[in-house]
Design a protein around this motif. Sequence first.
Motif, PDB file in Angstrom:
ATOM      1  N   ILE A   1      29.898 -74.880  45.863  1.00  0.00           N
ATOM      2  CA  ILE A   1      29.462 -73.506  46.117  1.00  0.00           C
ATOM      3  C   ILE A   1      28.201 -73.247  45.313  1.00  0.00           C
ATOM      4  O   ILE A   1      28.145 -73.519  44.110  1.00  0.00           O
ATOM      5  CB  ILE A   1      30.550 -72.490  45.723  1.00  0.00           C
ATOM      6  CG1 ILE A   1      31.839 -72.744  46.504  1.00  0.00           C
ATOM      7  CG2 ILE A   1      30.064 -71.060  45.960  1.00  0.00           C
ATOM      8  CD1 ILE A   1      32.988 -71.862  46.081  1.00  0.00           C
ATOM      9  N   ARG A   2      27.172 -72.727  45.977  1.00  0.00           N
ATOM     10  CA  ARG A   2      25.926 -72.406  45.303  1.00  0.00           C
ATOM     11  C   ARG A   2      25.454 -71.014  45.739  1.00  0.00           C
ATOM     12  O   ARG A   2      25.603 -70.636  46.898  1.00  0.00           O
ATOM     13  CB  ARG A   2      24.842 -73.429  45.638  1.00  0.00           C
ATOM     14  CG  ARG A   2      25.092 -74.802  45.019  1.00  0.00           C
ATOM     15  CD  ARG A   2      24.980 -74.737  43.503  1.00  0.00           C
ATOM     16  NE  ARG A   2      25.172 -76.032  42.869  1.00  0.00           N
ATOM     17  CZ  ARG A   2      26.325 -76.487  42.410  1.00  0.00           C
ATOM     18  NH1 ARG A   2      27.410 -75.716  42.539  1.00  0.00           N
ATOM     19  NH2 ARG A   2      26.415 -77.657  41.832  1.00  0.00           N
TER      20      ARG A   2
ATOM     21  N   ILE B   1      26.227 -70.489  49.669  1.00  0.00           N
ATOM     22  CA  ILE B   1      26.381 -71.633  50.558  1.00  0.00           C
ATOM     23  C   ILE B   1      27.620 -72.398  50.099  1.00  0.00           C
ATOM     24  O   ILE B   1      27.764 -72.711  48.917  1.00  0.00           O
ATOM     25  CB  ILE B   1      25.149 -72.555  50.515  1.00  0.00           C
ATOM     26  CG1 ILE B   1      23.982 -71.917  51.261  1.00  0.00           C
ATOM     27  CG2 ILE B   1      25.469 -73.910  51.129  1.00  0.00           C
ATOM     28  CD1 ILE B   1      24.146 -71.916  52.773  1.00  0.00           C
ATOM     29  N   LEU B   2      28.525 -72.697  51.039  1.00  0.00           N
ATOM     30  CA  LEU B   2      29.731 -73.461  50.749  1.00  0.00           C
ATOM     31  C   LEU B   2      29.681 -74.760  51.550  1.00  0.00           C
ATOM     32  O   LEU B   2      29.605 -74.739  52.789  1.00  0.00           O
ATOM     33  CB  LEU B   2      30.995 -72.683  51.106  1.00  0.00           C
ATOM     34  CG  LEU B   2      31.280 -71.421  50.292  1.00  0.00           C
ATOM     35  CD1 LEU B   2      30.560 -70.215  50.891  1.00  0.00           C
ATOM     36  CD2 LEU B   2      32.776 -71.138  50.234  1.00  0.00           C
ATOM     37  N   LEU B   3      29.706 -75.876  50.857  1.00  0.00           N
ATOM     38  CA  LEU B   3      29.707 -77.193  51.468  1.00  0.00           C
ATOM     39  C   LEU B   3      31.056 -77.854  51.208  1.00  0.00           C
ATOM     40  O   LEU B   3      31.552 -77.842  50.074  1.00  0.00           O
ATOM     41  CB  LEU B   3      28.590 -78.063  50.892  1.00  0.00           C
ATOM     42  CG  LEU B   3      27.162 -77.492  50.951  1.00  0.00           C
ATOM     43  CD1 LEU B   3      26.196 -78.413  50.229  1.00  0.00           C
ATOM     44  CD2 LEU B   3      26.734 -77.275  52.395  1.00  0.00           C
TER      45      LEU B   3
ATOM     46  N   GLU C   1      28.858 -73.547  55.356  1.00  0.00           N
ATOM     47  CA  GLU C   1      29.152 -72.133  55.575  1.00  0.00           C
ATOM     48  C   GLU C   1      28.225 -71.272  54.726  1.00  0.00           C
ATOM     49  O   GLU C   1      27.937 -71.603  53.570  1.00  0.00           O
ATOM     50  CB  GLU C   1      30.611 -71.843  55.213  1.00  0.00           C
ATOM     51  CG  GLU C   1      31.036 -70.395  55.405  1.00  0.00           C
ATOM     52  CD  GLU C   1      32.520 -70.180  55.139  1.00  0.00           C
ATOM     53  OE1 GLU C   1      32.846 -69.220  54.429  1.00  0.00           O
ATOM     54  OE2 GLU C   1      33.334 -70.982  55.637  1.00  0.00           O
ATOM     55  N   TYR C   2      27.770 -70.179  55.311  1.00  0.00           N
ATOM     56  CA  TYR C   2      26.966 -69.208  54.577  1.00  0.00           C
ATOM     57  C   TYR C   2      27.727 -67.887  54.543  1.00  0.00           C
ATOM     58  O   TYR C   2      28.094 -67.336  55.580  1.00  0.00           O
ATOM     59  CB  TYR C   2      25.606 -68.996  55.246  1.00  0.00           C
ATOM     60  CG  TYR C   2      24.783 -67.902  54.594  1.00  0.00           C
ATOM     61  CD1 TYR C   2      24.240 -68.080  53.327  1.00  0.00           C
ATOM     62  CD2 TYR C   2      24.571 -66.689  55.243  1.00  0.00           C
ATOM     63  CE1 TYR C   2      23.495 -67.080  52.718  1.00  0.00           C
ATOM     64  CE2 TYR C   2      23.825 -65.675  54.647  1.00  0.00           C
ATOM     65  CZ  TYR C   2      23.290 -65.884  53.383  1.00  0.00           C
ATOM     66  OH  TYR C   2      22.564 -64.885  52.780  1.00  0.00           O
TER      67      TYR C   2
ATOM     68  N   TYR D   1      29.561 -73.954  60.385  1.00  0.00           N
ATOM     69  CA  TYR D   1      29.532 -75.091  61.313  1.00  0.00           C
ATOM     70  C   TYR D   1      30.450 -76.163  60.730  1.00  0.00           C
ATOM     71  O   TYR D   1      30.277 -76.580  59.576  1.00  0.00           O
ATOM     72  CB  TYR D   1      28.112 -75.626  61.454  1.00  0.00           C
ATOM     73  CG  TYR D   1      28.029 -76.905  62.254  1.00  0.00           C
ATOM     74  CD1 TYR D   1      28.135 -76.902  63.641  1.00  0.00           C
ATOM     75  CD2 TYR D   1      27.834 -78.131  61.607  1.00  0.00           C
ATOM     76  CE1 TYR D   1      28.055 -78.081  64.374  1.00  0.00           C
ATOM     77  CE2 TYR D   1      27.736 -79.318  62.339  1.00  0.00           C
ATOM     78  CZ  TYR D   1      27.858 -79.280  63.720  1.00  0.00           C
ATOM     79  OH  TYR D   1      27.783 -80.449  64.439  1.00  0.00           O
ATOM     80  N   ASP D   2      31.440 -76.597  61.496  1.00  0.00           N
ATOM     81  CA  ASP D   2      32.388 -77.630  61.076  1.00  0.00           C
ATOM     82  C   ASP D   2      32.255 -78.835  61.988  1.00  0.00           C
ATOM     83  O   ASP D   2      31.962 -78.703  63.194  1.00  0.00           O
ATOM     84  CB  ASP D   2      33.833 -77.120  61.147  1.00  0.00           C
ATOM     85  CG  ASP D   2      34.106 -75.966  60.193  1.00  0.00           C
ATOM     86  OD1 ASP D   2      33.284 -75.744  59.288  1.00  0.00           O
ATOM     87  OD2 ASP D   2      35.147 -75.299  60.364  1.00  0.00           O
ATOM     88  N   ILE D   3      32.499 -80.026  61.446  1.00  0.00           N
ATOM     89  CA  ILE D   3      32.439 -81.253  62.233  1.00  0.00           C
ATOM     90  C   ILE D   3      33.385 -82.279  61.618  1.00  0.00           C
ATOM     91  O   ILE D   3      33.592 -82.285  60.405  1.00  0.00           O
ATOM     92  CB  ILE D   3      30.998 -81.815  62.294  1.00  0.00           C
ATOM     93  CG1 ILE D   3      30.915 -82.992  63.257  1.00  0.00           C
ATOM     94  CG2 ILE D   3      30.494 -82.184  60.905  1.00  0.00           C
ATOM     95  CD1 ILE D   3      29.488 -83.444  63.540  1.00  0.00           C
TER      96      ILE D   3
END
Length: 593
Positions: free
Chosen positions: A454-455, A463-465, A523-524, A538-540
């Motif tokens: 998370i940043r 932003i969540l990665l 994710e934002y 967006y998920d993949i």
Amino acid sequence: MNPILPRPARVETERRLRIAVILLISFFWLPPAAWGEEKITVEIEGVEGALLENVQAYLSLEEPPSPLTESTLRRFYRQAPEEIHQALQALGYYQPRIDSELTRAEERWVARFKIDPGPPVRVARIDLTVTGEGRGDSAFDELLAEIPLREGETFHHGEYERTKEMLQNLAAERGYFDARFMTHRAAVDLVKNEAAVEIGFDTGSRYRLGEVRFKQEEPAFDPRFLARFVPFEPGEPYHADQILALNSLLVNSAYFARVDLRPLREEAADHTVPIEVTAIARKQYALSIGLGYGTDTGPRAILGWDNHRVNEWGHRFSSELELSVLRQSLTADYQIPLRRPATDKVDLQAGIQREETETAESRLAKIGVSRSVLRGSRWIETLFLNYQSETFEVGGEVGHSRLILPGVTWTRTLADGSLNPRRGSRVSFTVRGTDEVLFSDIRLLQSEVRAKIIRPVRSSGRILLRGEFGWTSVSNFNDLPVSLRFFAGGDRSVRGYGYNTLGPENESGEVIGGRYLATGSVEYDYRIAEQWGVALFYDIGNAANDWDLNPQDSVGVGGRWYSPVGPIRVDLAYALDRPGFALRVHINMGPDL
């Protein structure tokens, strides 16, 4: 006996009472203008920015008392030039020129001040010396390089005072309790418009940390157990961070309802300060009931019972019953703290679980033991050994497995907040395996990597990665129980698809799970109010039996409620790789990390 007044006297008395009442009512209810309150507007020219703000802060006319009388207004006006002079001098302007005017316009007064601040006083010389034991302390060397006063810049009284405050704060933080200023003065030459600053700071001797004395309202814990929380040894140089670390370890241990720490400076001997800790234990037993909803599980209820201190050495017992449409489970855990009870422990665990998804059904019984220890300063290493017996049905095939499963997990969590962090990360690596020689039904080696970062993005965004990867080597995949197969899809996987509905399929088109897993998400989040936010994502990803994963992806939007118990997420996702699929709603709650 009260005397009876003659009628004319009574009439006169009543008349005077009525007049007094009317006057009182008029005083409290008539508007201030009715009693002659004055109004004033202040106009200031010639200065701006910090100079203007400081002048406004010093001027009594900017915040006059109410009601404001003409005499008070004129008194404030007369003292305004001196207040302006003080305001400018504080910022390094010692020779201002001030022209003032007070006029009456209609129903208000106007005070005008035209200011020429004059030339600023510059810092010509800074002579700052540190003596005592602190002279050899690198922390003071670093501070001297960071002081706000700089030669050649405008002399600012606030920065001068802040420099002295920084020295005092650092001394207190690092245990120089006898520190004092030998000299501290700023000599201003108004002819040259220069200031010479001289500060002499004697730190004295540095104190050391002494014994830690624990006080308990009731003897809940053995003093030797409490001593394990102390992160320092007696005799170490004093540092406030060590005191804060001890407080944090005790508070986060979940053993105590309240913790108070106090350095006993008045009892210091030979420059050694004892520390007093007052620790009030929380209630021994706790019963908890929780209700929730998740798209993956449906409605669910959780009943928990905990014994927070089985004995005076901090042993704990917890149990939990979970009931949902998808999953029913009963688990128990007996925890034994080790040398560092905040992070090191042994867990004895047992549980049973029944889970029925769209793709598989499983009945699992498990017992195990694990040992968790802190490695370095951030990583938690957990060694575990489990025995599990599982009956499962997937893709129309029924199976049963018995496994003795050893493994290890390394986990690191960093966050600036426990529920809604603006910056943080969580990373975990797990390796597990077994063999027939361990009396297991299959030979297995499996690894998993999970990460979330998370940043912050400006003041209101994040932003969540998220990523998850898995790999399996197994002697016979058909004998691999459902609990150890990889699936994708669901609230915390690839949204837009049902829970565990992505993965390899059998000849009938039924998802049976796979050896490999790879999923990712971007994710934002944007906070639109204190407790509300919106999200785009967006998920993949997918699960597979070879490295041709055929990734499935989705996009969506969501709403966030940052509740007191953690964020509640409502997402609307669309599966891009399955045209014609309806939009899927995902609801879940819990911490971000």
